[in-house]
Design a protein around this motif. Structure first.
Motif, PDB file in Angstrom:
ATOM      1  N   TYR A  40      28.846  -4.412  44.081  1.00 35.62           N
ATOM      2  CA  TYR A  40      29.092  -5.803  43.766  1.00 35.62           C
ATOM      3  C   TYR A  40      30.318  -5.931  42.870  1.00 35.62           C
ATOM      4  CZ  TYR A  40      24.582  -7.385  45.579  1.00 35.62           C
ATOM      5  OH  TYR A  40      23.528  -7.696  46.392  1.00 35.62           O
TER       6      TYR A  40
ATOM      7  N   TRP B 230      32.165  -8.472  40.022  1.00 30.57           N
ATOM      8  CA  TRP B 230      31.689  -9.399  38.993  1.00 30.57           C
ATOM      9  C   TRP B 230      32.847 -10.243  38.495  1.00 30.57           C
ATOM     10  CZ3 TRP B 230      26.572  -9.353  37.112  1.00 30.57           C
ATOM     11  CH2 TRP B 230      25.756  -8.409  37.739  1.00 30.57           C
TER      12      TRP B 230
ATOM     13  N   TRP C 203      33.372  -3.128  41.922  1.00 27.01           N
ATOM     14  CA  TRP C 203      32.124  -2.408  41.704  1.00 27.01           C
ATOM     15  C   TRP C 203      32.317  -1.118  40.932  1.00 27.01           C
ATOM     16  CZ3 TRP C 203      31.116   2.512  43.469  1.00 27.01           C
ATOM     17  CH2 TRP C 203      32.035   3.031  44.395  1.00 27.01           C
TER      18      TRP C 203
ATOM     19  N   VAL D  92      28.380 -12.904  40.497  1.00 24.78           N
ATOM     20  CA  VAL D  92      28.429 -11.650  41.234  1.00 24.78           C
ATOM     21  C   VAL D  92      28.621 -11.932  42.714  1.00 24.78           C
ATOM     22  CG1 VAL D  92      25.919 -11.560  41.495  1.00 24.78           C
ATOM     23  CG2 VAL D  92      27.244  -9.452  41.608  1.00 24.78           C
ATOM     24  N   LYS D  93      29.317 -11.039  43.400  1.00 27.27           N
ATOM     25  CA  LYS D  93      29.556 -11.175  44.834  1.00 27.27           C
ATOM     26  C   LYS D  93      29.621  -9.806  45.470  1.00 27.27           C
ATOM     27  CE  LYS D  93      33.679 -12.042  46.443  1.00 27.27           C
ATOM     28  NZ  LYS D  93      34.010 -10.728  47.058  1.00 27.27           N
ATOM     29  N   ARG D  94      29.313  -9.748  46.739  1.00 24.89           N
ATOM     30  CA  ARG D  94      29.516  -8.515  47.494  1.00 24.89           C
ATOM     31  C   ARG D  94      30.995  -8.363  47.800  1.00 24.89           C
ATOM     32  NH1 ARG D  94      24.572 -10.426  49.310  1.00 24.89           N
ATOM     33  NH2 ARG D  94      22.904  -8.900  49.319  1.00 24.89           N
TER      34      ARG D  94
END
Length: 123
Positions: free
Chosen positions: A32, A34, A53, A98-100
Motif C-alpha cells: 500500500y 500512504w 509501500w 491509503v491506496k493500493r
C-alpha cells in the motif's frame, strides 16, 4: 481493509514542529502507498505528501519546500509526517489515507481515510 488512524496534532507556535502519526489496522501494511492530505476551513482538501509501500519513494507538494518529511516504520505499522518551521497557513485538519499501488497526489485515488487530526499554528 486497511484503516488509518491519525494522531499527534495540536497547537504550536509559528516556527515550531509537530510529528503526526498514522497507525494502520487491517490485513497488511505492505503493497500500500500512504498519503497525507490537509483541509483548512473553507478550502478544498489538498495533497501534502505520499510514500510508497517500501518507503523508497516519496512525493511532496511544492508548498512545503523541504519543511515536511514523510516516513514509515514497518515494525510499528505506522507512517509519520514530521512538520518543521510551521506557519499559521499550515493550520488545517490533516488526514492520512491509503491506496493500493504507487504514490499519487490525487485524493480520489485513495481507498481508505482516517478521521483526521487538527493542527493549529499560532502567530
Amino acid at each position: 481493509q486497511v484503516q488509518p488512524v491519525e494522531s499527534g496534532g495540536g497547537l504550536v507556535q509559528a516556527g515550531g514542529s509537530l510529528r503526526l502519526s498514522c497507525a494502520a489496522s487491517g490485513r497488511t501494511f505492505s503493497t500500500y502507498a500512504w498519503g497525507w492530505f490537509r483541509q483548512a476551513p473553507g478550502k478544498e482538501r489538498e495533497f501534502v505528501a505520499a510514500i510508497n509501500w517500501s518507503g523508497s519513494s516519496t512525493y511532496y507538494a511544492d508548498f512545503m519546500k523541504g519543511r515536511f518529511t514523510i516516513s514509515r516504520d514497518f515494525a510499528k505499522n505506522t507512517v509519520y509526517l514530521q512538520m518543521n518551521s510551521l506557519k499559521p497557513e499550515d493550520t488545517a485538519v490533516y488526514y492520512c489515507a491509503v491506496k493500493r499501488g504507487g504514490t499519487d497526489y490525487r485524493a480520489a485515488e485513495y481507498d481508505s481515510w482516517g478521521q483526521g487530526t487538527q493542527v493549529t499554528v499560532s502567530s
